[in-house]
Each structure stands twice: as C-alpha cells, then as structure tokens.
Design a protein around this motif. Sequence first.
Motif, PDB file in Angstrom:
ATOM      1  N   GLN A  40      -1.069  -9.258  11.978  1.00  0.00           N
ATOM      2  CA  GLN A  40      -1.600  -7.982  11.507  1.00  0.00           C
ATOM      3  C   GLN A  40      -0.458  -7.109  11.020  1.00  0.00           C
ATOM      4  OE1 GLN A  40      -5.257  -6.596  11.918  1.00  0.00           O
ATOM      5  NE2 GLN A  40      -5.177  -8.743  11.359  1.00  0.00           N
ATOM      6  N   GLY A  41      -0.714  -6.384   9.936  1.00  0.00           N
ATOM      7  CA  GLY A  41       0.268  -5.448   9.425  1.00  0.00           C
ATOM      8  C   GLY A  41      -0.044  -4.043   9.888  1.00  0.00           C
ATOM      9  N   GLU A  42       0.468  -3.070   9.141  1.00  0.00           N
ATOM     10  CA  GLU A  42       0.234  -1.665   9.455  1.00  0.00           C
ATOM     11  C   GLU A  42      -0.423  -1.005   8.257  1.00  0.00           C
ATOM     12  OE1 GLU A  42       3.947   0.022  10.480  1.00  0.00           O
ATOM     13  OE2 GLU A  42       4.209  -1.214  12.285  1.00  0.00           O
ATOM     14  N   ILE A  43      -1.278  -0.034   8.498  1.00  0.00           N
ATOM     15  CA  ILE A  43      -2.050   0.575   7.427  1.00  0.00           C
ATOM     16  C   ILE A  43      -1.147   1.279   6.412  1.00  0.00           C
ATOM     17  CG2 ILE A  43      -2.473   2.843   8.446  1.00  0.00           C
ATOM     18  CD1 ILE A  43      -5.079   0.509   6.740  1.00  0.00           C
ATOM     19  N   GLY A  44       0.065   1.665   6.829  1.00  0.00           N
ATOM     20  CA  GLY A  44       1.003   2.290   5.902  1.00  0.00           C
ATOM     21  C   GLY A  44       1.745   1.296   5.028  1.00  0.00           C
ATOM     22  N   GLU A  45       1.527   0.010   5.267  1.00  0.00           N
ATOM     23  CA  GLU A  45       2.159  -1.063   4.494  1.00  0.00           C
ATOM     24  C   GLU A  45       1.315  -1.290   3.235  1.00  0.00           C
ATOM     25  OE1 GLU A  45       3.361  -5.761   5.340  1.00  0.00           O
ATOM     26  OE2 GLU A  45       2.628  -4.463   6.946  1.00  0.00           O
ATOM     27  N   LYS A  46       1.812  -0.853   2.077  1.00  0.00           N
ATOM     28  CA  LYS A  46       0.986  -0.869   0.861  1.00  0.00           C
ATOM     29  C   LYS A  46       1.412  -1.958  -0.114  1.00  0.00           C
ATOM     30  CE  LYS A  46      -0.843   2.780  -0.994  1.00  0.00           C
ATOM     31  NZ  LYS A  46      -1.083   4.079  -1.672  1.00  0.00           N
ATOM     32  N   TYR A  47       0.417  -2.699  -0.612  1.00  0.00           N
ATOM     33  CA  TYR A  47       0.602  -3.728  -1.630  1.00  0.00           C
ATOM     34  C   TYR A  47      -0.164  -3.300  -2.892  1.00  0.00           C
ATOM     35  CZ  TYR A  47       2.307  -6.588   2.233  1.00  0.00           C
ATOM     36  OH  TYR A  47       3.031  -7.065   3.296  1.00  0.00           O
ATOM     37  N   VAL A  48       0.369  -3.665  -4.053  1.00  0.00           N
ATOM     38  CA  VAL A  48      -0.214  -3.208  -5.309  1.00  0.00           C
ATOM     39  C   VAL A  48      -0.560  -4.395  -6.198  1.00  0.00           C
ATOM     40  CG1 VAL A  48       0.064  -1.711  -7.320  1.00  0.00           C
ATOM     41  CG2 VAL A  48       1.196  -1.115  -5.163  1.00  0.00           C
ATOM     42  N   LEU A  49      -1.763  -4.379  -6.748  1.00  0.00           N
ATOM     43  CA  LEU A  49      -2.202  -5.379  -7.717  1.00  0.00           C
ATOM     44  C   LEU A  49      -2.140  -4.743  -9.104  1.00  0.00           C
ATOM     45  CD1 LEU A  49      -5.053  -7.906  -7.402  1.00  0.00           C
ATOM     46  CD2 LEU A  49      -5.065  -6.386  -9.376  1.00  0.00           C
ATOM     47  N   VAL A  50      -1.439  -5.399 -10.039  1.00  0.00           N
ATOM     48  CA  VAL A  50      -1.203  -4.847 -11.372  1.00  0.00           C
ATOM     49  C   VAL A  50      -1.765  -5.785 -12.436  1.00  0.00           C
ATOM     50  CG1 VAL A  50       0.533  -4.060 -13.034  1.00  0.00           C
ATOM     51  CG2 VAL A  50       0.910  -3.708 -10.572  1.00  0.00           C
TER      52      VAL A  50
END
Length: 335
Positions: A40-50
Amino acid sequence: MKKLLIVYVFLFSIFFIYLYNYHLKEPHSSPFGQNEERLQGEIGEKYVLVTFQAGIDYWKSAIKGFEDAASELNVSVEYRGATQYDSHEQITVLEQVIAKNPAGIALSAINPYELNTTINKAIEAGIPVVLFDSDAPASKAYSFLGTNNYEAGVTGAHKMAALLDHKGKIAVVTLPNQLNHKERTDGFVETIRNEYPDMEVVAIKDGKGDQLLSEQAATEIIKLYPDLKGVFATEANGGVGIADATRSLKKEKAIKIISFDTDKQTLDKIKEGVISATLAQGSWNMGYWSLQFLFQHNQETSTQQQSVQSAILPKYVDTGISIVTDENVEDYYAD
C-alpha cells in the motif's frame, strides 16, 4: 447414520475451504510472474497519466484502469493531456508535469522521437516513466504496455481478406508519423502483399486522427478508385470518417471497413452495418498495469523496502486485442 453424516459434513467443509483458498480467493494475475504480498502507498503519493487529444472516448478505459489501480494501492492519480494532436503541446504538458515532481508518469507518446529528450529529463530527475499505447522506444522509459501493433495489422489484413473473399482493391487511412499506427499499417500492408496475391493496397492516406479529415481522405481515395472494395482505419476517428464518406457517396454496401477501438460511434456503425469490424485493444490493462509498474518500481528503489522480493519490470507487455463484429458488438458497450 449419524456418524456418516458427520463425515460428509467434515469432507464438505474441507472441500469448501480448498475451493475458497485456491479458486475464489485468487488475486489479480501479475505480469511479474508471481503473486506478491499486496503493498500500500500513501494518498499523498501522486502518479500522473499523460495523453494527447485529451477528452476523446478512447482514453476513458485506460484512465479507469489507472484509477482502479490507484484505489487498490491507496495512492492519488491525475490525468493530463494535450488538447490537440500536436507534439509540441504534449511536450509542454509533460514539462509541466515533471515540474511538479510526481511519483511517476504513465505516458502515451504522440511521436516516437520528439518526446525522447523530455522523457529522459524525467528519468534523470528521478521520476519513473512507463509508456503505454504508443511507444518511444529510443527513450529511457522503463516499460511499454500496449498492443502488439504489427500483429494487430496482420489480424486486420486477414479479417479484410475474409470479408472480400481474398480479392479486390483496398486502402488504409492512418497516422504515418505515430509509431503504433505505422506498425499497424505495416502489418496490414505486408500481410496483404505477401499472402493475398489477388488483393492490392492502392492508397495509404493520412487522416490525422480527425473524423472530418479522414472522411475527406476516404472520399479522395474512393473517387480515384471507384472499384475500391475495402478500407482499413488504424484509429477510431478514421473509421467513423470513412463510414461517413461511404454513406455520402452511396458506397456503404460496396466497401468493407475495418476500424480500430470501441468508442460508441464505432460500435453504433457496426450495428448499422456501415463498419464491418473493429479491433478492440486492452486499454484498461494499459492503464491498470502502468500504475502497478510505476508503483512497483518505487517499492524496489525505496530504502525502506529492501526486504521486499525484487521483481524486474518487463520491458514490454502485450495488452491484447480482439475482433468486434455485429455478432459480439453488444458486449463492448460501456455499462
């Protein structure tokens, strides 16, 4: 009799436990080749789809896969895209994303060469990048997840041959400067040339991924070759545009169209009999596994996760393809 009943109950209980643990409780199959402990990660860990041409129907399934993976991993995601079919605009969008230092980027590259410098800039800044749908193979991106586009073109050629009884003049409307479309075109054209001597590809036109421009391209081809029997479109807007051209010229019964992807307009035109078939990609898989790969890479490189069994990310994952016709078209409409 009572003892026998107890034995049956015991055996049934053992069987149910086996069934639950080995059949009903299976996790998602993994391209890593193993069922790993779910992290599990953290909700503040953001990934972006471009992407590019943001907002078109095609991206919806990939975005859904990306979001579904985020829900499983407890991380945040964002969707960004160039509004037009323009490599300079996509480079600008990608630069803006890099400046925000996300945990990872999943990118569909509009051009196989022009984004390499920007992709490599992200990697050098410590931001993992995976490519999906459309590759930039000379870049330093870690993985590509998408259709085997050459084989998709081969599949399209065999389907067209079957529709035309292995004879007749045919054409292609494509995007010649985008790698995945070039590969689809190459697979189609080479298969026709090598395996169907009574078929001929008489024209290849650039539809620029635009419905109206594809209609204009198809109209020019049909007028130049009035005995044309089929057209292969390497993307959905092209297929719809070609269908509009055949209707305008009263040729919808004479010309078979094979398109790509499963947007609603394409599916509707299959039901109407104007498009004969389309090739459906595994776009949900592209989005889902893109995020899983990015997250996995971060787990492998984190000093806090050295005890986790390392898994080498595959360089390429074929996300699959299927043929949609009037026989199975209902299965591809969104719920």
